[in-house]
Design a protein around this motif. Structure first.
Motif, PDB file in Angstrom:
ATOM      1  N   ILE A 151      31.081  58.104  -2.609  1.00 54.97           N
ATOM      2  CA  ILE A 151      30.203  58.990  -3.363  1.00 54.97           C
ATOM      3  C   ILE A 151      30.253  58.618  -4.847  1.00 54.97           C
ATOM      4  O   ILE A 151      31.296  58.235  -5.369  1.00 54.97           O
ATOM      5  N   ASP A 152      29.121  58.721  -5.540  1.00 54.33           N
ATOM      6  CA  ASP A 152      29.066  58.309  -6.943  1.00 54.33           C
ATOM      7  C   ASP A 152      29.436  59.477  -7.866  1.00 54.33           C
ATOM      8  O   ASP A 152      29.340  60.648  -7.477  1.00 54.33           O
ATOM      9  N   PRO A 153      29.850  59.180  -9.091  1.00 56.29           N
ATOM     10  CA  PRO A 153      30.291  60.232 -10.025  1.00 56.29           C
ATOM     11  C   PRO A 153      29.232  61.293 -10.306  1.00 56.29           C
ATOM     12  O   PRO A 153      29.564  62.467 -10.467  1.00 56.29           O
ATOM     13  N   ASP A 154      27.945  60.894 -10.381  1.00 56.95           N
ATOM     14  CA  ASP A 154      26.893  61.884 -10.645  1.00 56.95           C
ATOM     15  C   ASP A 154      26.815  62.912  -9.524  1.00 56.95           C
ATOM     16  O   ASP A 154      26.654  64.112  -9.772  1.00 56.95           O
ATOM     17  N   THR A 155      26.920  62.446  -8.284  1.00 56.45           N
ATOM     18  CA  THR A 155      26.846  63.359  -7.141  1.00 56.45           C
ATOM     19  C   THR A 155      28.077  64.244  -7.076  1.00 56.45           C
ATOM     20  O   THR A 155      27.978  65.444  -6.784  1.00 56.45           O
ATOM     21  N   ILE A 156      29.242  63.684  -7.340  1.00 59.31           N
ATOM     22  CA  ILE A 156      30.472  64.489  -7.363  1.00 59.31           C
ATOM     23  C   ILE A 156      30.322  65.646  -8.344  1.00 59.31           C
ATOM     24  O   ILE A 156      30.612  66.803  -8.022  1.00 59.31           O
ATOM     25  N   LEU A 157      29.866  65.335  -9.551  1.00 59.15           N
ATOM     26  CA  LEU A 157      29.711  66.365 -10.581  1.00 59.15           C
ATOM     27  C   LEU A 157      28.686  67.404 -10.169  1.00 59.15           C
ATOM     28  O   LEU A 157      28.906  68.612 -10.321  1.00 59.15           O
ATOM     29  N   SER A 158      27.561  66.937  -9.621  1.00 55.52           N
ATOM     30  CA  SER A 158      26.512  67.860  -9.197  1.00 55.52           C
ATOM     31  C   SER A 158      27.021  68.802  -8.112  1.00 55.52           C
ATOM     32  O   SER A 158      26.778  70.017  -8.162  1.00 55.52           O
ATOM     33  N   TYR A 159      27.743  68.261  -7.140  1.00 54.68           N
ATOM     34  CA  TYR A 159      28.266  69.094  -6.054  1.00 54.68           C
ATOM     35  C   TYR A 159      29.293  70.094  -6.579  1.00 54.68           C
ATOM     36  O   TYR A 159      29.288  71.266  -6.192  1.00 54.68           O
TER      37      TYR A 159
END
Length: 534
Positions: A398-406
């Motif tokens: 998983i990419d950092p942008d998705t981690i943060l969004s989740y």
């Protein structure tokens, strides 16, 4: 001619969503009516939810007073009266819920709801909060009941006893799991228990991310979750590995959200290989700078006081004095010595004051002479680290942008707690004296949140599908109204009864085009309460 007007407002929407979920039969199957009282438990529960979402400033279970001024038969069925909704009826329902198991009943309802609606569960957010209670609770009055006791109060009421409520919601804030705990329960344990029970009871078809704050992050817990269950959590800032990484010089890059920068690495904490991402939030940094400046002022005052104590200390030699000065610097890392010297002073060995006698033997002691100042290099360096935090996940792809969004979706469960504590609902004010009934009432509180959240989710979803809008508070069109705003729009809608020549006619007054649009979007279960069935 005689006319009677009773407020209906948004309660027809609440009743309609309750009906649409088709949970009344399930409730009555799990906790059937066994005694000689008028109403099934499902109708009592529905009545409690209507009361909780009534915006009337009354506690959740003040039934007769609440319903005497409402079109009760329209909302609950022919023949139902306010007198049917009394303390005895409430007590029997709460006792029946506890006997079956509040968590088990809510799980059954969740499974039913998930079969009725396409909720698209991809993320499960868990958290806990505390509810303070009045009165004396010496010990649980029934077996397996929660214990009302002192604990860490998230309301700041350390003087009151409490119970803890654990909640798991999906990404839209719809609760899927709830459990009441004793007042001294640990977040580290309760959140983990919620995750494991959700994992075992909901039988989710698609992979889901289990998301929580740093309270759940420990070697034991992430080992329990293992590698197959996907999770995202914040790493506690108290961990040495976390502190070291946050204080490091990192080559951070900008996220897709320009307010954040990030740096990605890996960790094997708890023998679980995982991705760690250091984020730096610009808004958090700006807020933290204000706190940091106040902290500097306080630390400067403390350092000056501690330096004065250091100056008064006597040392046997210069080496001891300079060693103690280095220790002092370690205890005050943001300061440095502007001037530092050690001077020798001759003193009487008997420690008496006054001029020494002729030939009296003197001893030498070493005193520190120093001035301090803030170390600007260290101050600037620490300021540059403000606003940093670490998110961890066992999903290495998983990419950092998705981690943060989740992870930012964690506000879904926090919004749920704010709803439960909203003074306009008053569902959080608990005055019951039996732990069993408090535990059952906690389930009703979360079921009330479920109906509210689903009503809001359905309105937004169907508005988007139909391309419809309603005016928001600024009179601008929106497809994402809160249900609280919808309730405000429905204020003034009423059931009007007119008796003319011995005949009674019922009608609904004060509907407009926007309100009819909302009712139509929610479907037949809501239309019937406003006499709009086609």
């Amino acid at each position: 001619m005689e006319i009677r007007t009773l407020p209906l407002d948004h309660l027809g929407l609440v009743a309609g969503v309750f009906d649409q979920l088709d949970i009344a039969d399930l409730i009555d199957n799990r906790i059937p009516k066994l005694r000689n009282h008028n109403l099934e438990h499902s109708k009592i529960i529905k009545a409690m939810i209507l009361n909780g979402l009534g915006y009337v400033g009354q506690r959740l279970y003040l039934f007769p007073e609440f319903y005497e001024k409402l079109p009760i038969e329209r909302l609950l069925g022919n023949g139902v009266t306010a007198a049917d909704l009394n303390d005895d009826a409430l007590g029997r329902t709460l006792d029946a819920i506890f006997a079956y198991g509040p968590t088990e009943l809510f799980n059954d309802i969740s499974l039913k709801v998930m079969s009725q609606l396409d909720l698209g569960v991809q993320r499960l957010h868990a958290d806990t909060t505390s509810f303070s209670v009045q009165g004396n609770y010496e010990s649980p009055s029934g077996r397996n009941a929660i214990e009302i006791t002192l604990g860490h109060s998230k309301d700041g009421r350390m003087d009151l006893k409490q119970f803890v409520l654990g909640l798991v919601t999906n990404q839209d804030g719809i609760p899927l799991f709830a459990k009441a705990h004793s007042g001294n329960a640990s977040d580290k344990n309760t959140i983990m228990e919620s995750f494991l029970k959700v994992k075992n009871s909901l039988n989710l078809d698609d992979p889901a991310y289990y998301i929580a704050d740093s309270a759940v992050y420990s070697a034991k817990n992430i080992q329990q979750l293992g590698t197959e269950t996907l999770w995202i959590t914040r790493v506690p800032a108290t961990l040495t590995e976390c502190k070291t990484l946050i204080d490091s010089d990192l080559d951070m890059i900008q996220c897709s959200d320009p307010r954040y920068n990030c740096y990605s690495t890996t960790s094997n904490y708890g023998d679980i290989f995982q991705r760690w991402v250091v984020y730096q939030s610009k808004p958090m940094m700006e807020r933290a700078k204000k706190t940091f400046e106040k902290r500097l002022e306080k630390e400067d005052r403390i350092a000056e006081r501690e330096l004065a104590k250091l100056r008064r200390r006597e040392f046997a030699c210069e080496a001891d004095a300079r060693k103690e000065a280095e220790i002092w610097l370690g205890e005050h890392p943001l300061h440095k010595f502007k001037d530092l010297s050690v001077r020798i002073v001759a003193k009487r060995s008997d420690k008496k004051r006054g001029r020494p006698k002729n030939g009296e033997k003197l001893i030498e002691v070493h005193l520190i002479e120093a001035q301090i100042e803030l170390d600007e290099y260290k101050v600037i360096k620490e300021k540059s680290r403000l606003g940093r935090f670490i998110l961890a996940t066992n999903d290495l792809n998983i990419d950092p942008d998705t981690i943060l969004s989740y992870y930012k979706g964690q506000q879904a469960v926090e919004q749920g707690f704010r709803f439960l504590k909203d003074k306009s609902f008053r569902v959080s004010e608990v005055y019951l004296k039996k732990e069993e009934r408090i535990e059952a009432l906690a389930m009703i509180m979360v079921l009330t949140l479920m109906i509210y959240s689903i009503a809001e989710w359905l309105i937004r979803k169907r508005m988007q599908e139909a391309g419809e809008t309603v005016p928001n508070q600024l009179k601008k069109p929106t497809q994402r109204p809160t249900f609280k705003w919808i309730a405000f729009l429905f204020m003034g809608v009423a059931e009007v009864s007119i008796w003319l020549n011995g005949e009674m006619r019922l009608s609904i007054a004060n509907l407009n085009d926007d309100l009819i649009k909302i009712i139509r979007l929610l479907g037949r279960d809501c239309e019937k309460y406003y006499d709009l069935e086609r």
